[in-house]
Design a protein around this motif. Structure first.
Motif, PDB file in Angstrom:
ATOM      1  N   ASP A   1       0.835  -1.209   0.000  1.00  0.00           N
ATOM      2  CA  ASP A   1       0.000   0.000   0.000  1.00  0.00           C
ATOM      3  C   ASP A   1       0.868   1.256   0.000  1.00  0.00           C
ATOM      4  N   ARG A   2       1.933   1.234   0.790  1.00  0.00           N
ATOM      5  CA  ARG A   2       2.844   2.386   0.821  1.00  0.00           C
ATOM      6  C   ARG A   2       3.451   2.627  -0.555  1.00  0.00           C
ATOM      7  N   MET A   3       3.846   1.540  -1.195  1.00  0.00           N
ATOM      8  CA  MET A   3       4.459   1.661  -2.516  1.00  0.00           C
ATOM      9  C   MET A   3       3.459   2.191  -3.539  1.00  0.00           C
ATOM     10  N   GLU A   4       2.238   1.696  -3.501  1.00  0.00           N
ATOM     11  CA  GLU A   4       1.223   2.146  -4.454  1.00  0.00           C
ATOM     12  C   GLU A   4       0.899   3.625  -4.250  1.00  0.00           C
ATOM     13  N   ASN A   5       0.770   4.037  -3.000  1.00  0.00           N
ATOM     14  CA  ASN A   5       0.489   5.451  -2.731  1.00  0.00           C
ATOM     15  C   ASN A   5       1.624   6.346  -3.219  1.00  0.00           C
ATOM     16  N   SER A   6       2.835   5.904  -2.998  1.00  0.00           N
ATOM     17  CA  SER A   6       3.992   6.698  -3.445  1.00  0.00           C
ATOM     18  C   SER A   6       4.034   6.779  -4.966  1.00  0.00           C
ATOM     19  N   MET A   7       3.773   5.666  -5.637  1.00  0.00           N
ATOM     20  CA  MET A   7       3.807   5.674  -7.093  1.00  0.00           C
ATOM     21  C   MET A   7       2.664   6.496  -7.681  1.00  0.00           C
ATOM     22  N   ASP A   8       1.486   6.477  -7.036  1.00  0.00           N
ATOM     23  CA  ASP A   8       0.377   7.318  -7.486  1.00  0.00           C
ATOM     24  C   ASP A   8       0.753   8.796  -7.407  1.00  0.00           C
ATOM     25  N   PHE A   9       1.404   9.158  -6.326  1.00  0.00           N
ATOM     26  CA  PHE A   9       1.822  10.553  -6.171  1.00  0.00           C
ATOM     27  C   PHE A   9       2.849  10.933  -7.232  1.00  0.00           C
ATOM     28  N   ARG A  10       3.786  10.032  -7.519  1.00  0.00           N
ATOM     29  CA  ARG A  10       4.800  10.313  -8.524  1.00  0.00           C
ATOM     30  C   ARG A  10       4.175  10.432  -9.918  1.00  0.00           C
ATOM     31  N   GLU A  11       3.177   9.589 -10.198  1.00  0.00           N
ATOM     32  CA  GLU A  11       2.509   9.677 -11.495  1.00  0.00           C
ATOM     33  C   GLU A  11       1.751  10.985 -11.646  1.00  0.00           C
ATOM     34  N   TYR A  12       1.114  11.429 -10.575  1.00  0.00           N
ATOM     35  CA  TYR A  12       0.406  12.704 -10.622  1.00  0.00           C
ATOM     36  C   TYR A  12       1.397  13.850 -10.821  1.00  0.00           C
ATOM     37  N   THR A  13       2.538  13.757 -10.153  1.00  0.00           N
ATOM     38  CA  THR A  13       3.572  14.769 -10.315  1.00  0.00           C
ATOM     39  C   THR A  13       4.121  14.764 -11.735  1.00  0.00           C
ATOM     40  N   GLU A  14       4.259  13.574 -12.303  1.00  0.00           N
ATOM     41  CA  GLU A  14       4.753  13.463 -13.678  1.00  0.00           C
ATOM     42  C   GLU A  14       3.813  14.170 -14.646  1.00  0.00           C
ATOM     43  N   GLU A  15       2.505  14.027 -14.421  1.00  0.00           N
ATOM     44  CA  GLU A  15       1.534  14.730 -15.263  1.00  0.00           C
ATOM     45  C   GLU A  15       1.658  16.241 -15.100  1.00  0.00           C
ATOM     46  N   LEU A  16       1.952  16.655 -13.885  1.00  0.00           N
ATOM     47  CA  LEU A  16       2.044  18.089 -13.612  1.00  0.00           C
ATOM     48  C   LEU A  16       3.257  18.719 -14.275  1.00  0.00           C
ATOM     49  N   ILE A  17       4.422  18.068 -14.156  1.00  0.00           N
ATOM     50  CA  ILE A  17       5.657  18.673 -14.668  1.00  0.00           C
ATOM     51  C   ILE A  17       5.946  18.281 -16.107  1.00  0.00           C
ATOM     52  N   GLY A  18       5.213  17.288 -16.623  1.00  0.00           N
ATOM     53  CA  GLY A  18       5.411  16.896 -18.006  1.00  0.00           C
ATOM     54  C   GLY A  18       6.673  16.116 -18.255  1.00  0.00           C
ATOM     55  N   ALA A  19       7.195  15.448 -17.229  1.00  0.00           N
ATOM     56  CA  ALA A  19       8.423  14.655 -17.345  1.00  0.00           C
ATOM     57  C   ALA A  19       8.462  13.676 -16.181  1.00  0.00           C
ATOM     58  N   PRO A  20       9.271  12.618 -16.285  1.00  0.00           N
ATOM     59  CA  PRO A  20       9.381  11.685 -15.161  1.00  0.00           C
ATOM     60  C   PRO A  20       9.819  12.392 -13.879  1.00  0.00           C
ATOM     61  N   SER A  21       9.224  12.008 -12.766  1.00  0.00           N
ATOM     62  CA  SER A  21       9.566  12.615 -11.481  1.00  0.00           C
ATOM     63  C   SER A  21      10.991  12.246 -11.098  1.00  0.00           C
ATOM     64  N   PRO A  22      11.829  13.218 -10.747  1.00  0.00           N
ATOM     65  CA  PRO A  22      13.218  12.912 -10.380  1.00  0.00           C
ATOM     66  C   PRO A  22      13.288  12.032  -9.138  1.00  0.00           C
ATOM     67  N   ALA A  23      14.326  11.229  -9.056  1.00  0.00           N
ATOM     68  CA  ALA A  23      14.543  10.387  -7.883  1.00  0.00           C
ATOM     69  C   ALA A  23      15.223  11.151  -6.761  1.00  0.00           C
ATOM     70  N   ASP A  24      15.958  12.205  -7.107  1.00  0.00           N
ATOM     71  CA  ASP A  24      16.662  13.003  -6.097  1.00  0.00           C
ATOM     72  C   ASP A  24      15.672  13.948  -5.427  1.00  0.00           C
ATOM     73  N   PRO A  25      15.595  13.987  -4.079  1.00  0.00           N
ATOM     74  CA  PRO A  25      14.617  14.838  -3.398  1.00  0.00           C
ATOM     75  C   PRO A  25      14.740  16.320  -3.742  1.00  0.00           C
ATOM     76  N   SER A  26      15.963  16.826  -3.842  1.00  0.00           N
ATOM     77  CA  SER A  26      16.127  18.253  -4.149  1.00  0.00           C
ATOM     78  C   SER A  26      15.640  18.566  -5.554  1.00  0.00           C
ATOM     79  N   ALA A  27      15.929  17.697  -6.518  1.00  0.00           N
ATOM     80  CA  ALA A  27      15.454  17.899  -7.888  1.00  0.00           C
ATOM     81  C   ALA A  27      13.938  17.764  -7.958  1.00  0.00           C
ATOM     82  N   PHE A  28      13.382  16.854  -7.178  1.00  0.00           N
ATOM     83  CA  PHE A  28      11.938  16.661  -7.146  1.00  0.00           C
ATOM     84  C   PHE A  28      11.236  17.933  -6.670  1.00  0.00           C
ATOM     85  N   LEU A  29      11.710  18.503  -5.562  1.00  0.00           N
ATOM     86  CA  LEU A  29      11.117  19.745  -5.055  1.00  0.00           C
ATOM     87  C   LEU A  29      11.368  20.899  -6.012  1.00  0.00           C
TER      88      LEU A  29
END
Length: 351
Positions: free
Chosen positions: A119-147
């Motif tokens: 469940d934790r993994m699915e929630n995290s991946m859902d958030f990353r997919e939503y972020t990917e739609e927002l920024i128009g690119a794969p979500s970075p793995a590095d926390p600073s780049a992600f923010l």
């Protein structure tokens, strides 16, 4: 000519007393000193521990030298050293055990059965997919780049709001939009520069995220949309909604990074306290076993050498506690400043 001036004079139709913009850093918004922010948040925890240790040593030696009764007669007639350092041994063992236990309790929240982990993994991946739609690119793995990507999107949408609402015939709305978007863009640029090169494990990533007051920005978007509803059409409402969406996503992202940092810091703290406890116990044992009043005779500038020795030993035995203090000061300060994830301001600040 700007919309809030007429022939060099202030436009009477514009209320410039509204608090629309804010400063770009947390320290400036709260009006606090650089020293306080450095001590509580920005400084390396080893530096803070060293400063605290120096303060303890100086105060101990100074007060023991100045205040009656004199130390040397006490050492000759009593068991001051034995009492002091036997108590420190017990305190070190008890304190280290307690801190390590607290760290383990916090980390135990990360452990669980397979279903919970999925469940934790699915929630995290859902958030990353939503972020990917927002920024128009794969979500970075590095926390600073992600923010940083989320800040970039908010800045781009603020610029879109500024351009999209430029032709609306409302001096008040134009002034508020210009003030708000310029403040948001400036804050975004400051935070982006701080996130550049910041590595997780240090406090730099979270410190930069704290400087981005997304909650206040969300409130301003909501207020502008409500106060000027009669001047805004569907395209303008859409631009404001898109900006609000980008800002709203920064909140859970920052909270996730904060949670990870807290866990990282508690693990690091447990390790450092265990490392510091060993020499502290050795020093306390040596002082308890072999040191007495005649161990280090003489004085310099009126300060007995034995006083300096006892003060240094006492400070070393306190290092585990001073490490604990320096880390907890940062953790509780961050926790207090980030209690509300929604647009609520719980402390005195530039609003």
């Amino acid at each position: 000519m700007s919309s809030d001036t007429i022939d060099g004079e202030t436009n009477p139709n514009v209320d410039t007393d509204l608090d629309v913009s804010t400063a770009n850093t947390m320290r400036e918004r709260a009006g606090e000193s650089r020293l306080k922010i450095w001590l509580l948040l920005a400084a390396n925890r080893w530096y803070v521990t060293a400063v605290l240790a120096l303060v303890v040593f100086v105060l101990f030696v100074g007060l023991v030298t100045v205040l009656p009764p004199a130390l040397l007669p006490q050492l000759s007639s009593g068991d001051t050293i034995e009492t002091m350092f036997s108590a420190m041994i017990g305190a070190i063992i008890t304190g280290v055990t307690l801190v390590v236990t607290i760290g383990q309790l916090v980390l135990s929240q990360e452990n669980g059965p397979l279903g919970e982990q999925r469940d934790r993994m699915e929630n995290s991946m859902d958030f990353r997919e939503y972020t990917e739609e927002l920024i128009g690119a794969p979500s970075p793995a590095d926390p600073s780049a992600f923010l940083r990507n989320l800040v970039d999107v908010a800045e781009q949408r603020a610029e879109a709001v500024q351009d999209g609402l430029r032709d609306i015939e409302s001096d008040q709305l134009q002034w508020e939009i210009d003030e708000f978007t310029e403040s948001l863009i400036g804050n975004s640029q400051t935070v982006r520069e701080q996130l550049e090169g910041a590595k997780f494990g240090t406090f730099d990533v979270l410190f930069a995220a704290l400087n981005y007051n997304y909650g206040w920005k969300i409130y301003q978007v909501e207020r502008i949309a409500n106060d000027h509803a009669e001047d805004l059409g569907e395209p303008e409402d859409t631009l404001l909604t898109e900006l609000k969406t980008a800002l709203s996503l920064f909140g859970p992202a920052r909270e996730h990074v904060k949670t990870l940092y807290f866990e990282w810091a508690l693990v690091t703290l447990s390790q450092l306290i265990l490392y510091a406890a060993i020499p502290a116990l050795v020093v306390a044992g040596v002082m308890l076993t072999v040191v007495e009043g005649a161990t280090l005779p003489g004085s310099t500038f009126g300060i007995a050498h034995i006083t300096v020795l006892i003060g240094a030993a006492f400070t070393i035995t306190l290092v585990p506690f001073l490490l604990f203090t320096s880390y907890v000061l940062r953790i509780v300060t961050v926790a207090k400043r980030t209690l509300a994830i929604e647009p609520l301001i719980l402390r005195d600040s530039q609003r």
